[in-house]
Scaffold this active site. Structure first.
Site, PDB file in Angstrom:
ATOM      1  N   HIS A  70      -5.845   1.320   6.280  1.00  0.00           N
ATOM      2  CA  HIS A  70      -4.618   1.018   5.556  1.00  0.00           C
ATOM      3  C   HIS A  70      -3.924   2.298   5.075  1.00  0.00           C
ATOM      4  O   HIS A  70      -2.704   2.439   5.155  1.00  0.00           O
ATOM      5  CB  HIS A  70      -4.961   0.098   4.374  1.00  0.00           C
ATOM      6  CG  HIS A  70      -3.832  -0.130   3.431  1.00  0.00           C
ATOM      7  ND1 HIS A  70      -3.735   0.514   2.221  1.00  0.00           N
ATOM      8  CD2 HIS A  70      -2.721  -0.917   3.523  1.00  0.00           C
ATOM      9  CE1 HIS A  70      -2.636   0.130   1.608  1.00  0.00           C
ATOM     10  NE2 HIS A  70      -1.992  -0.735   2.372  1.00  0.00           N
ATOM     11  N   GLU A  73      -2.170   3.845   7.897  1.00  0.00           N
ATOM     12  CA  GLU A  73      -0.916   3.131   8.177  1.00  0.00           C
ATOM     13  C   GLU A  73       0.213   3.692   7.299  1.00  0.00           C
ATOM     14  O   GLU A  73       1.305   3.989   7.783  1.00  0.00           O
ATOM     15  CB  GLU A  73      -1.128   1.635   7.894  1.00  0.00           C
ATOM     16  CG  GLU A  73       0.129   0.786   7.961  1.00  0.00           C
ATOM     17  CD  GLU A  73       0.232  -0.186   6.794  1.00  0.00           C
ATOM     18  OE1 GLU A  73       1.247  -0.128   6.068  1.00  0.00           O
ATOM     19  OE2 GLU A  73      -0.695  -1.006   6.594  1.00  0.00           O
ATOM     20  N   HIS A  74      -0.056   3.884   6.013  1.00  0.00           N
ATOM     21  CA  HIS A  74       0.969   4.450   5.115  1.00  0.00           C
ATOM     22  C   HIS A  74       1.379   5.851   5.577  1.00  0.00           C
ATOM     23  O   HIS A  74       2.560   6.174   5.625  1.00  0.00           O
ATOM     24  CB  HIS A  74       0.414   4.562   3.688  1.00  0.00           C
ATOM     25  CG  HIS A  74       0.632   3.346   2.854  1.00  0.00           C
ATOM     26  ND1 HIS A  74       1.334   3.372   1.675  1.00  0.00           N
ATOM     27  CD2 HIS A  74       0.234   2.063   3.019  1.00  0.00           C
ATOM     28  CE1 HIS A  74       1.357   2.161   1.140  1.00  0.00           C
ATOM     29  NE2 HIS A  74       0.693   1.353   1.934  1.00  0.00           N
ATOM     30  N   GLU A 145      -0.713  -0.211  -5.402  1.00  0.00           N
ATOM     31  CA  GLU A 145      -0.811  -1.385  -4.517  1.00  0.00           C
ATOM     32  C   GLU A 145      -2.142  -2.106  -4.789  1.00  0.00           C
ATOM     33  O   GLU A 145      -2.185  -3.334  -4.896  1.00  0.00           O
ATOM     34  CB  GLU A 145      -0.712  -0.943  -3.050  1.00  0.00           C
ATOM     35  CG  GLU A 145      -0.600  -2.124  -2.094  1.00  0.00           C
ATOM     36  CD  GLU A 145      -0.442  -1.702  -0.629  1.00  0.00           C
ATOM     37  OE1 GLU A 145      -0.372  -0.484  -0.347  1.00  0.00           O
ATOM     38  OE2 GLU A 145      -0.411  -2.605   0.230  1.00  0.00           O
TER      39      GLU A 145
END
Lengths: 429, 425
Positions: A70, A73-74, A145
């Site tokens: 994840h 991905e950022h 997040e």
């Protein structure tokens, strides 16, 4: 280039599967009736891929921090000369990305400048740029997040169920990791994961909607970079069918208890992945759909409301049948579901309920073709399990009552089940 | 592709708007009562679509009704409550497969419309009251819906800000009513709310599907010819909000992340050109991943995962919301206001404006690719009386200049701040 045509005449739909010389698989589903085109560039890599090695390198398996897929991905949105959002901005495309248990997908939707947007997508995902500074900067954003999910009771009740069901399998860890685990992520680790999993042989491009195949191919040929062939070995964990714990509970600020009831299943062989999923969905419908006697009774008794739902959670090495909702007494709902399962096993499944569940499920899978995002997402999911997007619709038509009754013998068993509950925290003074 | 959009009166104050588009494999029919939103009637009205969803004289058994929906290939029947400006929209909708894709050649469009009309016109009312068992269940569910708003912290915080900003006004009323008004409801009271809606509320029926619904139109006309109606139109309060000092409200809860919501009022008059300018300005400020708020407050300052601005077009307000660490809340608020000052001074590039317009183009052109988006779009057009297609609106938006954006930004004043914070340690 090898080109396979997949087609379903009843749906009036077809798409092309092309193996590009660079190793990338292309799934192209043009349909000019739509205004927009929707592309997904995805890798077969998600939060569960935490321990791996490249075949033939003679190295030991290596583990990376939780949440790294994840994080990657950022960070991929950034390059040396600005971020991908800025490149899309001048084209008007709407871009995004997501990471799940077993895949990471980069996507855009566009009505103008479709081919230029495709070029941006293919280019930025193939151009990693990570430095110590840029990696550190992201900790604040992803930390927030993670905290947002900490406060989300629906997310909490779901992940606590997975942790109750699975002892070893990394599906039990949070997709975004924890504030502690992401603190260990470095630029070097990101490159290691990138170079392993973002190899084109491990990826797919799905494109659906308003575009022309020839024009898309021009961009694809121009933009894809040759890639060494490589085979990834993921360390498989020995996951017993037994669950970790049968019941878990936490207090959070909610109005009424939330629950997730899960049955841990034996994963199907890869070639039966979609069939297994469809069979379990059908059984769930027969058991608790709004048209089922059990739903009617629980509703009348005030034990469930219209928020009640069911789903199958499935991926590499895990399969679970999940029932979720709100209830003043979740344990009672759990007990009643188990009772009804026993009754169905003992008395058999009534034919009319089977026929209705079949029609309803058929309708549900046809609905996926209503949108370009639905089509593109299904293309990617079906491809990663080695199937076509028309498989569910075709399989459902062929399923018999005997298939479903046979399946019920080995699925949704009490001893392999668990319940996760979020109870209201006491009112503060 | 522009859709064929036709609006016909099918009964006294009952309109059927059909949007024909071949790309979809489903049809959607949505029936909407438009009622004035107020504290007194919000709860009783809200219960009506939930009860209509439960059954009718022809379909009295809930389980059998759901079994019939399965026969219609898992048709989705939904009773819903929405809020458009000062209007409460009570909605009953059905989505089912298009006839081209059914397995046994059922005339599914007519079957769906007949089912909806049965639920709408023959509810289970006996002796002037809704059937008691269903009534008890749905009353409880409505109370649950109100109480569970707290589960989603982001939307809960936005609703709290709106309630504070529009205290004492229609728009500040919860579309579900309050827990207290729901608890006090009786079967008779809700039955008379139904009677009032069916005889006096404007009714908007929207149909989105692949074929012109001629047969369906006739069925609706016949059904409504038997209903006596005297329609009372709904009104929207269109004036600008009065000037006042910033209102601040804070709530504490067991949370690891705080929520900050800021409401801004405009001094611009209610005309389409001003609305267009405001829409573009708000998108440039915080509506895209390259907007002022995203690029600065999130990306540069790493203060939050989300920080976004949106417009409520009926009330002409800007809502900015963000999820931030409790200790960073003042810092985030200052950063948001600083970005607004920058836009007010016109210190942004022409390119930002052009990119924002491109992004809006994409959004307008994508409306027709979704059944839900088409329905929302046209219901909103009917509500405002504009009757414009997404493409017509898109063309108009392109006339917005940098000077217009600066003017729109300068028309905005911070009105209300709502903060959701963790418990003080």
């Amino acid at each position: 280039m090898e080109k396979i045509v997949h087609e379903n005449q009843k749906l009036g739909s077809r798409y092309f599967e092309i193996k590009h010389p660079t190793g990338l698989t292309l799934l192209l589903c043009p349909d000019q009736k739509f205004n927009s085109a929707y592309a997904i560039f995805g890798t077969n890599y998600g939060s569960v891929d935490t321990t791996f090695r490249i075949k033939g390198e003679g190295k030991e398996f290596e583990s990376v921090p939780e949440g790294i897929a994840h994080y990657l991905e950022h960070k991929l949105f950034e390059s040396e000369d600005g971020d991908a959002f800025a490149r899309y901005a001048v084209l008007g495309a709407s871009a995004n990305a997501f990471t799940s248990f077993d895949k990471t997908c980069y996507l855009f939707s566009a009505t103008d400048h479709i081919y230029e947007s495709l070029e941006v997508l293919l280019d930025f995902v193939q151009s990693p740029y990570f430095t110590k500074e840029t990696v550190e900067k992201e900790q604040g954003i992803i930390g927030q997040e993670i905290k947002m999910y900490d406060d989300d009771p629906n997310w909490q009740v779901y992940f606590r169920l997975l942790r109750a069901l699975y002892k070893e399998h990394p599906v039990r860890i949070d997709i975004a990791g924890t504030v502690e685990s992401i603190a260990q992520i470095t630029d070097k680790l990101l490159y290691q994961c990138y170079n392993t999993f973002y190899n084109l042989n491990n990826m797919v491009l799905a494109f659906a909607g308003n575009f022309e195949v020839d024009k898309a191919m021009e961009v694809i040929d121009k933009t894809l970079k040759p890639c060494p062939k490589l085979t990834i070995e993921r360390k498989t964990v020995e996951e017993p069918r037994e669950v970790c714990e049968h019941r878990t509970e936490v207090k959070l600020p909610v109005s009424m208890p939330l629950f997730c009831i899960g049955f841990k299943e034996e994963p199907d062989r890869p070639e039966d992945f979609i069939k297994g999923q469809v069979l379990n969905e059908m059984l769930q419908d027969i058991l608790t759909a709004e048209s089922s006697p059990l739903f009617g009774e629980l509703y009348k008794e005030g034990l469930i409301n219209m928020e009640f739902d069911s789903e199958v959670v499935a991926g590499r090495g895990y399969l679970a049948s999940v029932f979720e909702g709100e209830s003043k007494d979740p344990d009672a709902v759990y007990a009643r579901i188990l009772e009804e399962l026993n009754a169905l096993r003992k008395n058999g499944i009534p034919k009319d309920r089977f026929e209705r569940a079949k029609k309803a499920l058929y309708g549900k899978y046809v609905r996926l073709f209503n949108s370009v995002s639905g089509i593109a997402n299904e293309l990617v999911s079906a491809y990663f399990v080695g199937d076509s997007i028309y498989s569910p619709v075709e399989l459902i038509e062929a399923i018999t009552l005997e298939d479903v009754e046979e399946r019920l013998k080995t699925t949704m068993l009490r001893e392999y089940s668990a319940i996760s509950i979020v109870v209201p925290a006491e009112e503060e003074a | 592709m522009e859709q064929n959009f036709v609006r016909t009166e099918v009964g006294e104050g009952v309109y059927l708007t059909s949007i024909i588009d071949q790309k979809f494999k489903s049809n959607r029919i949505s029936i909407n009562f438009l009622a004035p939103l107020n504290e007194k009637t919000a709860a009783e009205n809200a219960l009506v679509p939930l009860l209509l969803r439960k059954g009718s004289k022809e379909h009295p058994d809930f389980t059998a009704l759901n079994a019939y929906l399965d026969e219609l290939y898992g048709a989705i029947l939904y009773g819903d409550i929405r809020k458009l400006g000062d209007t409460q929209v009570l909605n009953l909708s059905l989505q089912c497969l298009d006839e081209a894709y059914v397995l046994e050649k059922e005339p599914i469009a007519i079957m769906a419309m007949e089912l909806l009309l049965s639920l709408l016109l023959h509810p289970m009312i006996e002796d002037g009251g809704f059937e008691k068992e269903s009534f008890g269940q749905e009353k409880q569910y409505l109370a649950d819906l109100i109480e569970s708003e707290i589960n989603d912290k982001r939307s809960y915080a936005i609703n709290r800000m709106i309630q504070a900003m529009f205290q004492g006004k229609a728009y500040g009323v919860n579309k579900f009513g309050t827990k207290e008004t729901v608890d006090a409801l009786t079967p008779k009271q809700v039955a008379s709310a139904y009677e009032r809606l069916i005889t006096t509320a404007p009714i908007e029926i929207l149909y989105v599907g692949s074929k012109a619904p001629e047969a369906v139109t006739q069925v609706v006309k016949d059904a409504f010819s038997k209903v006596e109606r005297q329609v009372v139109a709904t009104k929207e309060e269109l004036g600008t909000l009065a000037e006042r000092a910033v209102q601040t409200e804070t709530q504490h809860m067991q949370l690891s992340q705080g929520k900050l919501v800021m409401g801004f009022r405009t001094s611009l008059a209610n005309d389409p050109k001003a609305l267009d300018s405001l829409r573009v300005m708000i998108a440039l400020f915080g509506g895209t991943p390259f907007s002022r708020l995203f690029a600065n407050v999130r990306e540069k300052m790493s203060l939050c995962y989300y920080c976004a601005a949106r417009m409520d077009r009926y009330k002409r307000i800007m809502i900015v919301d963000s999820g931030v660490e409790h200790s960073n809340m003042e810092k985030a608020k200052a950063a948001i206001l600083e970005q607004l000052e920058i836009v007010k001074r016109g210190e942004f590039e022409e390119e930002e404006l052009q990119n924002t317009l491109l992004s809006l183009d994409n959004a307008f052109q994508s409306v027709s690719d979704s059944l839900h988006a088409l329905e929302d779009w046209y219901l909103s057009q009917i509500y405002t009386g504009e009757y414009k297609s997404p493409l017509e609106t898109m063309e108009r938006i392109h006339k917005v200049t940098k000077a217009d954006v600066v003017e729109a930004a300068n028309s905005l004043t911070l009105d209300t701040v709502f903060a959701l914070k963790g418990e003080e340690k």
